[in-house]
Every structure is written in structure tokens, then in C-alpha cells.
Write a protein that holds these residues in place. Structure first.
Motif, PDB file in Angstrom:
ATOM      1  N   ARG A   5       0.951  -1.083   0.066  1.00  0.00           N
ATOM      2  CA  ARG A   5       0.040  -0.160  -0.204  1.00  0.00           C
ATOM      3  C   ARG A   5       0.986   1.041   0.141  1.00  0.00           C
ATOM      4  NH1 ARG A   5      -5.417   1.175   3.549  1.00  0.00           N
ATOM      5  NH2 ARG A   5      -5.826   3.203   2.398  1.00  0.00           N
ATOM      6  N   HIS A   6       0.703   2.056  -0.884  1.00  0.00           N
ATOM      7  CA  HIS A   6       1.599   3.160  -1.312  1.00  0.00           C
ATOM      8  C   HIS A   6       3.113   2.873  -1.155  1.00  0.00           C
ATOM      9  CE1 HIS A   6      -2.052   5.693  -1.716  1.00  0.00           C
ATOM     10  NE2 HIS A   6      -2.558   5.320  -0.288  1.00  0.00           N
ATOM     11  N   GLY A   7       3.376   1.529  -1.258  1.00  0.00           N
ATOM     12  CA  GLY A   7       4.801   1.186  -1.501  1.00  0.00           C
ATOM     13  C   GLY A   7       5.249   0.501  -0.329  1.00  0.00           C
ATOM     14  N   ARG A   8       4.439   0.462   0.656  1.00  0.00           N
ATOM     15  CA  ARG A   8       4.732  -0.147   1.994  1.00  0.00           C
ATOM     16  C   ARG A   8       4.508  -1.701   1.981  1.00  0.00           C
ATOM     17  NH1 ARG A   8       3.220   3.062   7.274  1.00  0.00           N
ATOM     18  NH2 ARG A   8       4.508   1.417   8.083  1.00  0.00           N
ATOM     19  N   ARG A   9       5.316  -2.595   1.976  1.00  0.00           N
ATOM     20  CA  ARG A   9       5.348  -4.027   1.714  1.00  0.00           C
ATOM     21  C   ARG A   9       5.173  -4.718   2.759  1.00  0.00           C
ATOM     22  NH1 ARG A   9       9.020  -5.336  -3.422  1.00  0.00           N
ATOM     23  NH2 ARG A   9       8.205  -3.835  -5.103  1.00  0.00           N
ATOM     24  N   THR A  10       4.107  -5.760   2.805  1.00  0.00           N
ATOM     25  CA  THR A  10       4.112  -6.894   3.831  1.00  0.00           C
ATOM     26  C   THR A  10       4.070  -8.191   3.045  1.00  0.00           C
ATOM     27  OG1 THR A  10       2.996  -5.556   5.429  1.00  0.00           O
ATOM     28  CG2 THR A  10       2.885  -8.007   5.747  1.00  0.00           C
ATOM     29  N   ILE A  11       5.167  -8.941   3.344  1.00  0.00           N
ATOM     30  CA  ILE A  11       5.265 -10.308   2.616  1.00  0.00           C
ATOM     31  C   ILE A  11       4.809 -11.587   3.703  1.00  0.00           C
ATOM     32  CG2 ILE A  11       6.724 -11.868   1.302  1.00  0.00           C
ATOM     33  CD1 ILE A  11       7.806  -9.373  -0.026  1.00  0.00           C
ATOM     34  N   THR A  12       3.816 -12.231   3.603  1.00  0.00           N
ATOM     35  CA  THR A  12       3.584 -13.394   4.602  1.00  0.00           C
ATOM     36  C   THR A  12       3.575 -14.711   3.755  1.00  0.00           C
ATOM     37  OG1 THR A  12       2.234 -11.712   5.803  1.00  0.00           O
ATOM     38  CG2 THR A  12       1.569 -13.934   6.235  1.00  0.00           C
ATOM     39  N   THR A  13       4.082 -15.627   4.506  1.00  0.00           N
ATOM     40  CA  THR A  13       4.329 -16.859   4.094  1.00  0.00           C
ATOM     41  C   THR A  13       3.738 -17.868   4.810  1.00  0.00           C
ATOM     42  OG1 THR A  13       6.431 -17.348   4.761  1.00  0.00           O
ATOM     43  CG2 THR A  13       6.270 -16.082   2.681  1.00  0.00           C
ATOM     44  N   GLY A  14       2.994 -18.980   4.236  1.00  0.00           N
ATOM     45  CA  GLY A  14       2.845 -20.193   4.991  1.00  0.00           C
ATOM     46  C   GLY A  14       2.969 -21.377   4.008  1.00  0.00           C
ATOM     47  N   GLY A  15       1.811 -22.297   4.676  1.00  0.00           N
ATOM     48  CA  GLY A  15       1.599 -23.494   4.029  1.00  0.00           C
ATOM     49  C   GLY A  15       1.579 -24.636   4.800  1.00  0.00           C
ATOM     50  N   THR A  16       1.136 -25.985   4.103  1.00  0.00           N
ATOM     51  CA  THR A  16       0.855 -26.998   4.967  1.00  0.00           C
ATOM     52  C   THR A  16       2.126 -27.825   4.807  1.00  0.00           C
ATOM     53  OG1 THR A  16      -0.148 -28.123   3.093  1.00  0.00           O
ATOM     54  CG2 THR A  16      -1.665 -27.118   4.671  1.00  0.00           C
ATOM     55  N   GLY A  17       3.075 -27.546   3.866  1.00  0.00           N
ATOM     56  CA  GLY A  17       4.254 -28.328   3.584  1.00  0.00           C
ATOM     57  C   GLY A  17       5.273 -28.047   4.266  1.00  0.00           C
ATOM     58  N   THR A  18       6.279 -28.719   4.517  1.00  0.00           N
ATOM     59  CA  THR A  18       7.565 -28.418   5.122  1.00  0.00           C
ATOM     60  C   THR A  18       8.245 -27.177   4.251  1.00  0.00           C
ATOM     61  OG1 THR A  18       8.183 -30.646   5.602  1.00  0.00           O
ATOM     62  CG2 THR A  18       9.838 -29.232   5.575  1.00  0.00           C
ATOM     63  N   ALA A  19       8.564 -26.169   5.019  1.00  0.00           N
ATOM     64  CA  ALA A  19       9.182 -24.910   4.555  1.00  0.00           C
ATOM     65  C   ALA A  19      10.584 -25.697   3.562  1.00  0.00           C
ATOM     66  CB  ALA A  19       9.675 -23.968   5.389  1.00  0.00           C
ATOM     67  N   PRO A  20      10.529 -24.854   2.477  1.00  0.00           N
ATOM     68  CA  PRO A  20      11.909 -25.256   1.602  1.00  0.00           C
ATOM     69  C   PRO A  20      13.041 -24.626   2.240  1.00  0.00           C
ATOM     70  CG  PRO A  20      10.527 -23.536   0.496  1.00  0.00           C
ATOM     71  CD  PRO A  20       9.731 -23.976   1.931  1.00  0.00           C
ATOM     72  N   GLU A  21      14.068 -25.226   1.654  1.00  0.00           N
ATOM     73  CA  GLU A  21      15.236 -24.591   2.348  1.00  0.00           C
ATOM     74  C   GLU A  21      15.449 -23.229   1.856  1.00  0.00           C
ATOM     75  OE1 GLU A  21      20.350 -25.549   1.211  1.00  0.00           O
ATOM     76  OE2 GLU A  21      18.769 -26.997   0.751  1.00  0.00           O
TER      77      GLU A  21
END
Length: 371
Positions: free
Chosen positions: A38-54
Motif C-alpha cells: 500500500r503506497h509502496g509499504r510492503r508486507t510479505i507473509t508466507t505459510g503452507g501445509t508443507g515443510t518449509a523449503p530450504e
């Protein structure tokens, strides 16, 4: 959660992060990324049901499938703005120009004469605008596509479908209705823009994207081919467990679904649409970025779906919402932006699209419900 520019001490940013996290948690997929700006301010959120990759999920490149078409149409708009092409140009003039056809065969040869003489008469000229807006009257895929695709439908049905084969299929195809009369989604039509843009510039489509779009837009990791292990996200089948090979569009369908990019790359792409007059892309792409946001046609009940050259546009309580989704055999993507609020959202998942998916629903809801 990985955050870029968001302030964890700001109550508004914390509330936003909580909303994005809740949306991510609703998506049943091995890897999920929501990248919000929003107006250049970023939020990157991650998740998932699998094992997190390397490699962290936020740093992987994802297959965006049909959302790649928005880049193809932006490229078309840029070449039109620079007068390399006109949107009203007949497609045949670029695909089968004399004295040589785009199949690379001189028009005086037996093979070229056979291709051109076998072409059924069209009910009207198919223009570049028709191809871009899915109004050319072409089927979703060429008739000869299914014979080679069915044996590998769940892995890589497009692999091996060449540019020459695409053009030969078009030479045999008569539109099902007069071009411009009806909207019908067509990977076939979008793919034909690759040879058109290549002929207009003398540069293959796969090389046009990095030079004319990825560079100016700051998409530093984007590409149309896998970069190797540890870089690209691994797609999964509908069971959410079985890994599938990297998606291969074949040479013929590159313009319809071949782009891979990181969440940050895709946010940069969407943010350019929000601020076409500012940033390093402005001098190069300002006119094209504005052109792909102009409404061109309406369809659906009460004309709810408005189409631009590249995007679908819906009304929302906070102004028009532009979006495009995409899917490959193992991944899904949703890209959207809202100029009136300065918001953009990239949603990605490593699972094949299905009617039960919640990715698009969750992502769409964020931009239509958040104030």
C-alpha cells in the motif's frame, strides 16, 4: 512472516499483518505467499501445509500461468505506443507476411503455398486487439493440441508444441464467429501474439520480456525458463503432496503462461501500474501502463466484468479493482491492484488450481474488504 517496509510497532500495520496472516492460513496448499503493498509499504507473509523449503518461500520464483498474459499485453501496448504495431493491424499481416511466411518458408515454395491455400476464409480480419481481448473467435486451444497433450495432461500438456505448429494450426482455423462480436477465453489467440511481437521487433518473445519489461520494471529475478535447483518453487498436484515437474509451455505457448517471478518482482510489476508516472519505469513504460488500464469491453450478467487490454476490472467499495489469475499444473497465482487506494496484492500457492481453491477467494476478499 517476512516483512519489507512494514512497521511492526504501528497498530495499523499490525492489524494489516494479522488480516494477511489469516488469509494465508485459509489456503490449503504446501506453500503459500501473500505479498501486499500500500503506497509502496510492503508486507510479505508466507505459510503452507508443507515443510518449509530450504530457500525461504518469499525468495522463490513462482509460475504465474495465465497471469503471464498481462505482461504480454503490456508488451503489446508498449510496441503500439512506439508505433511498431497498431492494435488494428490484421494478425495475418504479421503472421504470414510476403515474401516469406513467419514459418520461415519463402512464399513461392510448395510448402508455403499449401499452407496459405488451405486457410479457410475468415468472416472478417482478426486484429491484434481481437487476439489480446479474447474476441478473435478462436477456440481455447488448437484442434490438434489435444492429441499430443492427453498422454501428459497432468504433467506438461503444452511441452513440445512449437511455434511453427501454432502458426500452422492458425492457418487451418476459421473463427467460430465474426471477430469482435463475442468474448471467448483463448490461450490460442494470446499465444499468437508471440510471433507477432517477434516479427515486429526482430527479437524472439522470450528475449523481448527481459529487455523491454523485466529490466525497466525492476523485476530482477523474473524469467521464462527455470534457473535451476533451489531457485524455483516446486509445484504440487491436487493432493498437495505429489511434486510435479516445472511447467513447460512449449515454444508455441510462451506468451500465454511462461513467466516465473518472485513475490517481490510481482509487487514491483503491480506497483508500476499504481504509479505509472513515477519510478525508473516511467520514461519507458508510462504510456503502456496507462493504456492497459483503459476499459475496452464489458461482459457477463449486468456487464459486471469489464476488460482492459490486460486485466479484468471489477467495481469495489474502494474503487475499481484490476486483477488476473493464473494456474499451471502445479501452481496458482492471483495478481491485483487498486489505483484509488494505492494497494496491490500478489497471492501464490504451489498447488494446482481447482474449483475448491481458496487462494483467489482469500486474495480477492482482502482488496475488496480492507478499507
Amino acid at each position: 512472516m517476512n516483512a519489507d517496509h512494514a512497521d511492526p510497532t504501528d497498530p495499523a500495520d499490525r492489524t494489516l499483518s494479522d488480516r494477511v496472516r489469516a488469509a494465508v492460513d485459509t489456503v490449503d496448499a504446501p506453500d503459500v505467499v501473500f505479498a501486499y503493498s500500500r503506497h509502496g509499504r510492503r508486507t510479505i507473509t508466507t505459510g503452507g501445509t508443507g515443510t518449509a523449503p530450504e530457500t525461504p518461500r518469499a525468495e522463490l520464483r513462482y509460475e504465474i500461468g495465465s497471469a503471464s498474459k498481462t505482461l504480454t499485453m503490456l508488451l503489446l501496448a508498449d510496441l503500439a505506443a512506439r508505433r511498431h504495431v497498431r492494435l488494428t493491424d490484421p494478425a495475418d499481416a504479421w503472421l504470414f507476411p510476403p515474401p516469406a511466411t513467419s514459418l520461415g518458408v519463402p512464399s513461392g515454395t510448395r510448402r508455403a503455398r499449401r499452407v496459405q491455400s488451405s486457410r479457410p476464409p475468415h468472416p472478417g480480419p482478426v486484429t491484434l486487439l481481437h487476439l489480446a481481448t479474447h474476441t478473435a473467435g478462436l477456440p481455447r486451444l488448437p484442434r490438434d493440441f489435444y492429441r499430443q497433450a492427453v498422454p501428459r495432461w497432468r504433467s506438461n500438456p503444452y511441452a513440445g508444441y512449437s511455434r511453427d505448429r501454432l502458426l500452422a494450426a492458425y492457418a487451418r482455423t476459421r473463427p467460430r464467429h465474426a471477430p469482435g462480436r463475442r468474448w471467448r477465453y483463448s490461450n490460442f489467440g494470446a499465444a499468437l501474439l508471440g510471433p507477432v511481437l517477434g516479427a515486429a521487433t526482430g527479437t524472439p518473445y522470450a528475449r523481448l520480456l527481459p529487455h523491454r519489461l523485466f529490466g525497466p520494471l525492476g523485476m530482477t529475478s523474473a524469467g521464462v525458463l527455470p534457473l535451476g535447483p533451489g531457485t524455483d518453487a516446486v509445484g504440487h498436484a491436487r493432493d498437495g503432496v505429489t511434486a510435479v515437474p516445472p511447467f513447460d509451455t512449449g515454444e508455441g505457448f510462451l506468451p500465454a503462461g511462461a513467466v516465473r517471478a518472485t513475490p517481490a518482482d510481482l509487487l514491483s510489476y503491480l506497483e508500476a501500474h499504481l504509479r505509472p508516472h513515477a519510478g525508473p519505469h516511467a520514461d519507458r513504460l508510462r504510456t503502456a501502463l496507462l493504456a492497459v488500464q483503459r476499459p475496452l469491453l464489458d461482459r457477463g450478467i449486468r456487464h459486471r466484468h469489464t476488460h482492459t487490454l490486460a486485466w479484468v476490472r471489477h467495481p469495489s467499495p474502494y474503487g475499481p479493482l484490476y486483477f488476473h489469475s493464473g494456474a499451471t499444473t502445479g501452481q496458482e497465482a492471483f495478481l491485483a491492484f487498486q489505483p484509488d487506494t494505492g494497494r496491490a496484492l500478489v497471492a501464490l500457492a504451489t498447488r494446482r488450481y481447482s474449483a475448491r481453491t481458496t487462494l483467489t477467494q482469500a486474495a480477492y476478499g482482502l482488496l475488496t474488504e480492507l478499507p
